[in-house]
Design an enzyme around this catalytic site. Structure first.
Site, PDB file in Angstrom:
ATOM      1  N   GLN A  49      33.723  53.758  46.808  1.00 14.22           N
ATOM      2  CA  GLN A  49      33.886  52.681  47.502  1.00 14.22           C
ATOM      3  C   GLN A  49      35.085  52.743  48.468  1.00 14.22           C
ATOM      4  OE1 GLN A  49      36.719  50.330  46.433  1.00 14.22           O
ATOM      5  NE2 GLN A  49      36.479  49.314  48.510  1.00 14.22           N
TER       6      GLN A  49
ATOM      7  N   ASP B 274      26.678  40.957  42.186  1.00 18.67           N
ATOM      8  CA  ASP B 274      27.947  40.792  41.017  1.00 18.67           C
ATOM      9  C   ASP B 274      28.631  39.479  41.092  1.00 18.67           C
ATOM     10  OD1 ASP B 274      30.274  40.918  42.762  1.00 18.67           O
ATOM     11  OD2 ASP B 274      30.814  42.982  42.539  1.00 18.67           O
ATOM     12  N   THR B 275      29.790  39.240  40.234  1.00 18.01           N
ATOM     13  CA  THR B 275      30.581  38.542  40.162  1.00 18.01           C
ATOM     14  C   THR B 275      30.241  37.493  38.628  1.00 18.01           C
ATOM     15  OG1 THR B 275      31.226  38.487  42.280  1.00 18.01           O
ATOM     16  CG2 THR B 275      31.744  36.450  40.958  1.00 18.01           C
ATOM     17  N   GLY B 276      30.643  37.388  37.949  1.00 18.88           N
ATOM     18  CA  GLY B 276      30.620  36.380  36.654  1.00 18.88           C
ATOM     19  C   GLY B 276      29.842  36.908  35.811  1.00 18.88           C
ATOM     20  N   ILE B 277      29.488  38.118  35.686  1.00 15.77           N
ATOM     21  CA  ILE B 277      28.327  38.861  34.462  1.00 15.77           C
ATOM     22  C   ILE B 277      29.099  39.166  33.436  1.00 15.77           C
ATOM     23  CG2 ILE B 277      26.716  40.481  34.185  1.00 15.77           C
ATOM     24  CD1 ILE B 277      25.835  40.429  36.885  1.00 15.77           C
TER      25      ILE B 277
ATOM     26  N   SER C  22      36.892  53.270  43.215  1.00 17.33           N
ATOM     27  CA  SER C  22      37.265  52.477  44.230  1.00 17.33           C
ATOM     28  C   SER C  22      38.412  53.434  45.118  1.00 17.33           C
ATOM     29  CB  SER C  22      38.172  51.409  43.741  1.00 17.33           C
ATOM     30  OG  SER C  22      39.179  50.806  44.648  1.00 17.33           O
TER      31      SER C  22
ATOM     32  N   ARG D 287      38.153  37.002  43.196  1.00 25.59           N
ATOM     33  CA  ARG D 287      39.524  37.413  43.452  1.00 25.59           C
ATOM     34  C   ARG D 287      40.033  37.289  45.051  1.00 25.59           C
ATOM     35  NH1 ARG D 287      41.224  40.634  39.180  1.00 25.59           N
ATOM     36  NH2 ARG D 287      42.352  42.004  40.481  1.00 25.59           N
TER      37      ARG D 287
ATOM     38  N   LYS E 196      29.353  45.698  50.322  1.00 27.22           N
ATOM     39  CA  LYS E 196      29.692  44.933  49.281  1.00 27.22           C
ATOM     40  C   LYS E 196      30.500  43.787  49.551  1.00 27.22           C
ATOM     41  CE  LYS E 196      32.238  45.277  44.840  1.00 27.22           C
ATOM     42  NZ  LYS E 196      33.371  44.368  45.112  1.00 27.22           N
TER      43      LYS E 196
ATOM     44  N   HIS F 198      33.609  39.250  44.969  1.00 32.37           N
ATOM     45  CA  HIS F 198      34.618  40.043  44.469  1.00 32.37           C
ATOM     46  C   HIS F 198      35.171  39.574  43.149  1.00 32.37           C
ATOM     47  CE1 HIS F 198      37.358  43.079  46.345  1.00 32.37           C
ATOM     48  NE2 HIS F 198      37.968  43.055  45.632  1.00 32.37           N
TER      49      HIS F 198
ATOM     50  N   THR G 271      33.488  47.928  51.081  1.00 28.17           N
ATOM     51  CA  THR G 271      33.754  46.548  50.831  1.00 28.17           C
ATOM     52  C   THR G 271      34.434  45.673  51.812  1.00 28.17           C
ATOM     53  OG1 THR G 271      34.319  47.303  48.564  1.00 28.17           O
ATOM     54  CG2 THR G 271      35.050  45.219  49.268  1.00 28.17           C
TER      55      THR G 271
ATOM     56  N   TYR H 251      46.136  40.947  35.489  1.00 33.41           N
ATOM     57  CA  TYR H 251      45.621  41.455  36.822  1.00 33.41           C
ATOM     58  C   TYR H 251      44.079  41.537  36.791  1.00 33.41           C
ATOM     59  CZ  TYR H 251      44.563  44.649  40.808  1.00 33.41           C
ATOM     60  OH  TYR H 251      44.022  45.190  41.938  1.00 33.41           O
TER      61      TYR H 251
ATOM     62  N   ARG I 170      34.632  43.065  35.331  1.00 31.79           N
ATOM     63  CA  ARG I 170      35.816  42.717  34.067  1.00 31.79           C
ATOM     64  C   ARG I 170      34.887  43.354  32.859  1.00 31.79           C
ATOM     65  NH1 ARG I 170      36.349  38.881  37.728  1.00 31.79           N
ATOM     66  NH2 ARG I 170      38.318  38.147  38.248  1.00 31.79           N
TER      67      ARG I 170
ATOM     68  N   TYR J  73      37.448  51.114  51.293  1.00 31.44           N
ATOM     69  CA  TYR J  73      38.138  49.936  51.967  1.00 31.44           C
ATOM     70  C   TYR J  73      38.851  50.623  53.279  1.00 31.44           C
ATOM     71  CZ  TYR J  73      39.079  46.937  47.948  1.00 31.44           C
ATOM     72  OH  TYR J  73      38.728  45.972  46.878  1.00 31.44           O
TER      73      TYR J  73
HETATM   74  C1  LIG Z   1      40.834  44.382  38.182  1.00 31.60           C
HETATM   75  C2  LIG Z   1      39.953  44.377  39.369  1.00 31.60           C
HETATM   76  C3  LIG Z   1      39.952  45.198  40.312  1.00 31.60           C
HETATM   77  C4  LIG Z   1      39.088  45.305  41.527  1.00 31.60           C
HETATM   78  N1  LIG Z   1      39.293  46.254  42.548  1.00 31.60           N
HETATM   79  C5  LIG Z   1      38.399  46.114  43.560  1.00 31.60           C
HETATM   80  C6  LIG Z   1      38.302  47.398  44.450  1.00 31.60           C
HETATM   81  O1  LIG Z   1      39.187  48.155  44.458  1.00 31.60           O
HETATM   82  N2  LIG Z   1      37.304  47.421  45.220  1.00 31.60           N
HETATM   83  C7  LIG Z   1      36.232  46.593  45.230  1.00 31.60           C
HETATM   84  O2  LIG Z   1      35.465  46.806  46.124  1.00 31.60           O
HETATM   85  N3  LIG Z   1      36.151  45.474  44.396  1.00 31.60           N
HETATM   86  C8  LIG Z   1      37.342  45.378  43.418  1.00 31.60           C
HETATM   87  N4  LIG Z   1      37.107  44.320  42.613  1.00 31.60           N
HETATM   88  C9  LIG Z   1      35.873  43.473  42.460  1.00 31.60           C
HETATM   89  C10 LIG Z   1      34.817  44.221  41.564  1.00 31.60           C
HETATM   90  O3  LIG Z   1      34.308  45.338  42.161  1.00 31.60           O
HETATM   91  C11 LIG Z   1      33.526  43.370  41.354  1.00 31.60           C
HETATM   92  O4  LIG Z   1      33.179  42.786  42.534  1.00 31.60           O
HETATM   93  C12 LIG Z   1      34.102  41.993  40.427  1.00 31.60           C
HETATM   94  O5  LIG Z   1      34.885  42.560  39.463  1.00 31.60           O
HETATM   95  C13 LIG Z   1      32.459  41.381  40.102  1.00 31.60           C
HETATM   96  O6  LIG Z   1      33.097  40.472  39.085  1.00 31.60           O
HETATM   97  P1  LIG Z   1      32.866  40.483  37.653  1.00 31.60           P
HETATM   98  O7  LIG Z   1      34.422  41.028  37.204  1.00 31.60           O
HETATM   99  O8  LIG Z   1      33.202  38.986  37.148  1.00 31.60           O
HETATM  100  O9  LIG Z   1      31.999  41.256  37.097  1.00 31.60           O
HETATM  101  C14 LIG Z   1      37.923  44.549  41.297  1.00 31.60           C
HETATM  102  C15 LIG Z   1      37.792  43.902  40.232  1.00 31.60           C
HETATM  103  C16 LIG Z   1      38.463  43.516  39.395  1.00 31.60           C
HETATM  104  C17 LIG Z   1      38.354  42.692  37.976  1.00 31.60           C
END
Ligand SMILES: Cc1cc2nc3c(=O)[nH]c(=O)nc-3n(C[C@H](O)[C@H](O)[C@H](O)COP(=O)(O)O)c2cc1C
Length: 404
Positions: free
Chosen positions: A157, A330-333, A135, A302, A275, A299, A185, A53, A354, A159
């Protein structure tokens, strides 16, 4: 070569005995030198459903792979002969001063990854003076997070759910708990298709099938924590029998538009961050509607498969926004150098998801702490090798973007 009898000096080197530690977990976590090492430890300790997950992303998983690739394909251009004896990673964002230029992004169901959950993450954030965003799908209430980390900078955060009364109540509860920044978000009108979750049959909370039982038994530490701590619950509902994607689609409101930003802005009153922005046009619209910051984010890959990597759009968005609001990313760091690169290309602040969750799954609160140590040491080393000693000095001349 002239030889002699060994003297006491030859043996002195062996006398540096390692410090004896009885904390096996701390010792194990110390052996993790990178976020990828933490991921290996996390995988060993977490059942497949929760691990996938976190680790997985949408469909072909190209969005996440490309976002990570663009970070690894940039080239640093170091400036030499600068005095870098000391460096500061302090920065400001939305009226706060933080000791590091990154924070913990919101992640749902955190206690499913490790029973220590959101409070452990918030406490590490407080210890390092960085922000934590809880979240809407958190497994701990905002009141309990604030009580668990009262000195921390705890943000919330949101939703937008179909249940409007609940949205209003959630906003008001966050305000009443003392939160000063709301992160809305906007990239989940429907759930992305995360194939690993579908194939694993992941439900929230994880359901007991013959397959999952065998998997849980292989991770006795996770199972013992899970069974001896309060059952998983989250803000929106206490359990759901279908898949995670079905649950999100049943809960979330797919008809939210820019018009909703106006009433949310008004109702909230504090700093508002949007976001999940993925185009320059949307970034500008949010700023015009009163956002104090936008987070360029897909995200963590995802949601939309083959989405543009946020880093690829950063410079254009920063130029358009031109100081009217903060631009976060964010994403990929997964490395402190990624953080340095994003800041050098104009981001005001960055978020990791992550990277801290791998730490959490690897070793609870200690693992999250280890993730911050790794990222911050990498960041400082990158800054010094680039010839800069403050975050403000990071500049686009330090980065060569990949040509495609
Ligand atoms: C397991 C998991 C659950 C997440 N749940 C939410 C969430 O509830 N709300 C939200 O805005 N982003 C959620 N995200 C996205 C993160 O806030 C963030 O945008 C993302 O993890 C950044 O990428 P990275 O994992 O490569 O750092 C989730 C990400 C992961 C990995």
């Amino acid at each position: 070569m002239k030889r002699s009898f060994p003297t006491i000096n030859h043996f002195r080197i062996f006398l540096h005995l390692p410090k004896i530690s009885f904390d096996r977990r701390a010792k194990r976590l110390k052996t993790a030198l990178t976020i990828w090492d933490l991921r290996v430890q996390a995988k060993k300790r977490t059942p497949r459903g929760p691990f996938d997950y976190v680790d997985g992303s949408a469909e072909s998983e190209a969005s996440l792979a490309r976002a990570r690739n663009i970070f690894s394909n940039i080239e640093f251009q170091p400036s030499v002969l600068r005095d870098v004896s000391s460096a500061s990673t302090r920065t400001t964002s939305l009226g706060h001063t933080f000791d590091l230029p990154f924070g913990f992004a919101p992640t749902g169901f955190t206690r499913m990854m490790h029973a220590a959950g959101e409070v452990a993450v918030a406490q590490v954030a407080a210890e390092f003076n960085i922000p934590y965003v809880l979240s809407t799908l958190g497994t701990t209430s905002i009141e309990n997070v604030v009580a668990g980390a009262p000195k921390g900078t705890n943000w919330f955060q949101l939703y937008m759910l179909k249940d409007m009364a609940r949205n209003l109540e959630t906003i008001d509860r966050a305000k009443a708990a003392g939160v000063d920044t709301l992160v809305l978000t906007v990239d989940v009108p429907v759930s992305g298709l995360r194939l690993r979750d579908a194939r694993n049959g992941l439900t929230i909370p994880p359901s007991l099938t013959f397959r999952s039982l065998i998997d849980f038994c292989k991770k006795p530490g996770w199972l013992a924590n899970y069974l001896t701590t309060p059952p998983l619950e989250f803000a929106a509902m206490s359990s759901w029998n279908g898949t995670v994607a079905e649950m999100l689609d049943a809960l979330f409101n797919p008809s939210v538009t820019f018009e909703d930003l106006e009433w949310i802005r008004e109702r909230w009153g504090g700093s508002l961050v949007i976001k999940g922005i993925q185009t320059p046009e949307d970034a500008i619209k949010c700023v015009e509607l009163g956002a104090n910051a936008i987070i360029l984010s897909n995200h963590g890959g995802r949601q939309m498969d083959r989405a543009v990597p946020p880093l690829a759009q950063l410079q254009e968005v920063v130029e358009l926004v031109a100081g009217r609001a903060e631009v976060h990313l964010d994403t990929g760091i997964t490395h402190g150098g990624d953080i340095a690169a994003a800041l050098a290309l104009g981001a005001d602040f960055v978020w990791v998801g992550r990277s801290y969750l791998y730490g959490l799954m690897a070793g609870g609160q200690g693992g999250v702490k280890r993730a911050v140590e790794i990222l911050s040491q990498e960041l400082v080393r990158t800054m010094k090798l680039l010839g800069v000693t403050t975050i403000e000095e990071l500049d686009k001349r330090h980065i060569k973007m990949p040509s495609c």
